[in-house]
Design an enzyme around this catalytic site. Structure first.
Site, mmCIF file in Angstrom:
data_model
loop_
_atom_site.group_PDB
_atom_site.id
_atom_site.type_symbol
_atom_site.label_atom_id
_atom_site.label_comp_id
_atom_site.label_asym_id
_atom_site.label_seq_id
_atom_site.Cartn_x
_atom_site.Cartn_y
_atom_site.Cartn_z
ATOM 1 N N HIS A 1 49.839 -3.731 -23.918
ATOM 2 C CA HIS A 1 48.736 -2.894 -23.534
ATOM 3 C C HIS A 1 47.823 -4.152 -22.854
ATOM 4 O O HIS A 1 47.157 -3.999 -21.887
ATOM 5 C CB HIS A 1 48.110 -2.326 -24.784
ATOM 6 C CG HIS A 1 46.580 -1.910 -24.494
ATOM 7 N ND1 HIS A 1 45.445 -2.818 -24.320
ATOM 8 C CD2 HIS A 1 45.895 -0.584 -23.799
ATOM 9 C CE1 HIS A 1 44.409 -2.082 -24.275
ATOM 10 N NE2 HIS A 1 44.698 -0.954 -23.864
ATOM 11 N N ASN A 2 47.512 -5.058 -23.792
ATOM 12 C CA ASN A 2 46.529 -6.350 -23.230
ATOM 13 C C ASN A 2 47.216 -6.911 -22.041
ATOM 14 O O ASN A 2 46.639 -7.258 -21.181
ATOM 15 C CB ASN A 2 46.530 -7.151 -24.459
ATOM 16 C CG ASN A 2 45.300 -6.658 -25.425
ATOM 17 O OD1 ASN A 2 45.130 -5.543 -25.455
ATOM 18 N ND2 ASN A 2 44.850 -7.467 -26.062
ATOM 19 N N SER B 1 42.575 -0.196 -29.799
ATOM 20 C CA SER B 1 41.926 -0.815 -28.502
ATOM 21 C C SER B 1 40.767 0.136 -28.158
ATOM 22 O O SER B 1 40.628 1.175 -28.616
ATOM 23 C CB SER B 1 43.163 -0.538 -27.543
ATOM 24 O OG SER B 1 42.324 -0.850 -26.006
ATOM 25 N N LYS C 1 50.622 -2.853 -28.483
ATOM 26 C CA LYS C 1 49.085 -3.356 -28.184
ATOM 27 C C LYS C 1 49.145 -4.446 -27.350
ATOM 28 O O LYS C 1 48.205 -4.904 -26.399
ATOM 29 C CB LYS C 1 48.345 -3.460 -29.436
ATOM 30 C CG LYS C 1 46.938 -4.062 -29.280
ATOM 31 C CD LYS C 1 46.107 -3.247 -28.361
ATOM 32 C CE LYS C 1 44.552 -3.573 -28.128
ATOM 33 N NZ LYS C 1 44.068 -4.972 -27.916
ATOM 34 N N GLU D 1 46.447 -4.607 -19.277
ATOM 35 C CA GLU D 1 44.991 -4.947 -19.129
ATOM 36 C C GLU D 1 44.648 -6.211 -18.368
ATOM 37 O O GLU D 1 44.027 -6.155 -17.332
ATOM 38 C CB GLU D 1 44.527 -4.911 -20.528
ATOM 39 C CG GLU D 1 43.052 -5.362 -20.662
ATOM 40 C CD GLU D 1 42.575 -5.723 -22.175
ATOM 41 O OE1 GLU D 1 42.439 -4.655 -22.981
ATOM 42 O OE2 GLU D 1 42.150 -6.833 -22.467
HETATM 43 C C1 6PG Z 1 41.172 -3.720 -26.415
HETATM 44 C C2 6PG Z 1 41.189 -5.222 -25.656
HETATM 45 C C3 6PG Z 1 40.593 -6.218 -27.065
HETATM 46 C C4 6PG Z 1 40.344 -7.486 -26.398
HETATM 47 C C5 6PG Z 1 41.418 -8.496 -26.481
HETATM 48 C C6 6PG Z 1 41.692 -9.161 -25.074
HETATM 49 O O1 6PG Z 1 42.169 -3.302 -26.085
HETATM 50 O O2 6PG Z 1 40.162 -3.403 -26.874
HETATM 51 O O3 6PG Z 1 42.198 -5.710 -25.199
HETATM 52 O O4 6PG Z 1 41.650 -6.048 -27.924
HETATM 53 O O5 6PG Z 1 39.497 -7.460 -25.241
HETATM 54 O O6 6PG Z 1 40.784 -9.620 -27.155
HETATM 55 O O7 6PG Z 1 41.126 -10.280 -25.069
HETATM 56 P P1 6PG Z 1 41.424 -11.750 -24.130
HETATM 57 O O8 6PG Z 1 41.106 -11.096 -22.725
HETATM 58 O O9 6PG Z 1 40.145 -12.590 -24.689
HETATM 59 O O10 6PG Z 1 42.739 -12.169 -24.312
#
Ligand code: 6PG
Length: 631
Positions: free
Chosen positions: A357-358, A299, A354, A361
């Site tokens: 994590h997303n 990430s 991960k 996010e």
């Molecule tokens: C990171 C991000 C990275 C990317 C993803 C999410 O941790 O560096 O999460 O992996 O931004 O692809 O993208 P989407 O918002 O397009 O699902």
């Protein structure tokens, strides 16, 4: 200098394999100094050995540490060769501590009979051959070394070492998209000899690797390829190849393309955003082909990949150890200067975390979007909103808050860019997988689906426009929120988001028997990654004590302080017809999750009514199931 970057070549093996001969020949050949580890034994050790007594680990410790010191001092200015037995893995760990990336191991091996004969034919060797047996007993063959059989002549051995170590790269990077390019530069900046590969597609992707190498000074010694076989052959064995390609089908195709050229024990590292179930499948598949596989979350986006991402590797721990020096070298560093990279656990657990994590996010991003909308409808322009968010850094600092401030301030001419961006949020699938995982595991991580579905709803732009014509604009006439309440509501929701994210990881860990360390996961998320924040730093300590952050004393105090603000904010948003799916869900979730008595008794009764699904009674502690004839 033959070696492009300073390295320590350790030549190891049991006594009698000819380490010193090889060391000194290699030293002449390469024009670099050579040290015989035996010369660094303290007197007591030499005496013990010549009396026929084997050394114990305590005897060895000081010796190994002094060899480590010697190697560290040498490698600052020059490459060198150090020969020593280094029979156990932990001896080698001590010797190369702190210089793992620049340490190259050569293992001279032969059978017991072969070596006995060699020792017997050599006069003046101070170690009696009777001790050879004990050496073979403790020998742990290195996996991460160039193996050379001592039946070759010294000249042949030196030639082989030279060819393998001098003409080949230590690490391969496959796929030169945005992330692959940044990681390549990061590796090269850490003095790692790399080979880089990008496929050749006529007229579309041509000379990508060569052109990229020529663009950046730090890639001077990088070897560029667009031919897979040559790329693979340019790597030291066991090969370490990191894939930075699109997840899904492409990853499988790339693995199939690589397989014919790989050798037993080589390691593929998948650094893409792969689905954790696919990572497990690939791991098993590759194991059946004697190829090792590490699935790792990475990430940090383009900048993180270049300057130091957060890295989340998983798979076999012994294989992880072989790639750890490279991953640690390129990872971001936490407040204690430790790499934001750790062995996560077995199977696809690295990609699982991960993925979560997303998910976290997605929620953090959605919360900021909701906050910006509230502030905007409260009459602030983008610069004013940016000022307000910036002032929150003292109590709610995060990477995402920081970039949101920058996004809001960005202008195109005299107009704000953000106002020109189409309000349809895309996604690449990880939020979808997290939603599926939380549902499959039966864990109520409700904010991630809320954030995901908010993105999906945003995509229905045409419907939204049509319905807006039919129903009219939101009536925000009574929207009058104190900025401090908005901050507190935001903080409340963020705590719920982090609770839900770590709870999901904790439950998955139990279900899959991954034995994940939540505090360590929070630690590697304190820098380099998209969800780094002051809250994450706080959670590192909290998660050492409990996997349920809502049980923590400090968090309880915070929640009690924030609670009235989230109530006010959500209430006002509802009354003013504002959609705030994540702010709202956080308080809905919390109210439900802390209630002693839920209305689920009604659900159970309904289920039993129409389907005889049975229910348990609160007045029967035996947990027996009952059915009632309701009609
Ligand atoms: C990171 C991000 C990275 C990317 C993803 C999410 O941790 O560096 O999460 O992996 O931004 O692809 O993208 P989407 O918002 O397009 O699902």
């Amino acid at each position: 200098m033959v070696i492009s970057k300073n390295r320590v070549i350790f030549v190891m093996g049991v006594s009698g394999v000819g380490k010193s001969t090889i060391g000194s020949l290699l030293s002449q050949e390469l024009g670099i100094p050579y040290f015989d580890g035996d010369d660094y034994h303290p007197k007591e050790n030499v005496l013990k050995m010549s009396n026929g007594e084997p050394l114990n680990d305590h005897d060895r410790f000081g010796w190994l540490a002094s060899l480590n010191q010697l190697a560290k001092e040498q490698v600052i200015n020059t490459s060198c060769i150090i020969v020593c037995s280094a029979l156990k893995e932990n001896y080698r760990t001590i010797i190369s501590l702190g210089i793992e990336v620049v340490s190259k191991w050569v293992y001279l091996y032969g059978s017991f009979e072969q070596i006995t004969k060699r020792i017997e034919s050599r006069l003046g060797h101070y170690m009696p051959s009777s001790l050879l047996q004990s050496q073979f007993e403790i020998l742990e063959e290195p996996k991460n070394a160039l193996k050379v059989n001592v039946s070759l002549t010294p000249t042949e051995i030196v030639k082989k070492i030279r060819k393998e170590l001098m003409n080949t790269s230590e690490f391969g990077l496959f796929g030169l998209g945005v992330m692959g390019k940044s990681l390549s530069r990061n590796l090269a900046n850490k003095n790692i000899n790399i080979s880089i590969f990008n496929r050749h597609v006529d007229g579309v992707e041509e000379n990508i690797a060569v052109d990229f190498k020529n663009e950046f000074e730090e890639l001077e010694t990088a070897k560029p390829f667009d031919d897979i076989e040559n790329f693979v052959n340019s790597l030291q064995q066991p090969r370490k190849i990191m894939l930075m390609v699109n997840s899904g089908k492409t990853t499988d195709i790339v693995i199939e393309n690589l397989l014919p050229y790989l050798s037993e024990g080589d390691i593929i590292i998948d650094g893409g955003n792969s689905n954790y179930n696919e990572t497990k499948r690939r791991l098993d598949y590759l194991l059946s082909k004697n190829i090792n596989f590490i699935g790792t979350g990475v990430s940090g986006g383009e900048e993180g990949a270049l300057k130091g991402p957060s890295i989340m590797p998983s798979g076999d721990v012994e294989i992880y150890k072989m790639v750890a020096p490279y991953l640690n070298a390129i990872a971001a560093k936490d407040a204690n200067n430790l790499p934001c990279c750790t062995y996560v656990g077995k199977e696809g657990s690295g990609h699982f975390i991960k993925m979560v994590h997303n998910g976290i996010e997605y929620v953090e991003m959605q919360l900021l979007a909701e906050v910006v909308q509230i502030l905007k409808l409260s009459g602030n322009n983008n610069d004013e909103i940016a000022d307000i968010l910036e002032s929150w850094k003292n109590s709610a600092d995060s990477y995402l808050l920081d970039i949101t401030v920058k996004v809001l301030r960005k202008k195109e001419g005299s107009a704000w860019l953000v106002d020109k961006i189409m309000d349809k949020a895309g996604n690449k699938g990880t939020g979808n997988w997290t939603t599926i995982a939380t549902a499959e595991l039966g864990v109520p991580s409700t904010l991630i689906p809320a954030a995901l579905f908010a993105r999906y709803s945003s995509f229905y732009k045409d419907d939204r426009v049509q319905l807006n014509n039919l129903y009219g604009d939101a009536n925000t006439s009574t929207l009058n929120l104190d900025t401090n309440d908005i901050l507190k509501a935001y903080q409340f929701s963020r705590i719920m988001n982090h609770f839900q994210g770590f709870n999901l990881i904790s439950e998955a860990s139990k279900k899959h028997e991954w034995d994940l360390n939540l505090s360590e996961i929070a630690r590697i998320w304190t820098n380099g990654c998209i969800i780094k924040s002051s809250l994450m730093i706080e959670l590192v300590e909290i998660l050492k004590e409990t996997s349920n952050i809502l049980m923590d004393k400090k968090i309880i105090e915070q929640i009690k302080d924030l609670k009235s603000s989230i109530n006010i904010v959500v209430l006002q948003c509802v009354l003013n017809e504002l959609s705030t799916p994540c702010l709202s869900e956080s308080v809905q979730f919390f109210n439900g999750y802390i209630s002693k008595n839920s209305p689920a008794n009604i659900i159970q009764a309904q289920r039993d009514y129409f389907g005889a699904h049975t229910y348990q009674r609160i007045d029967d502690p035996s947990e027996k199931f009952y059915h009632t004839n309701w009609s």
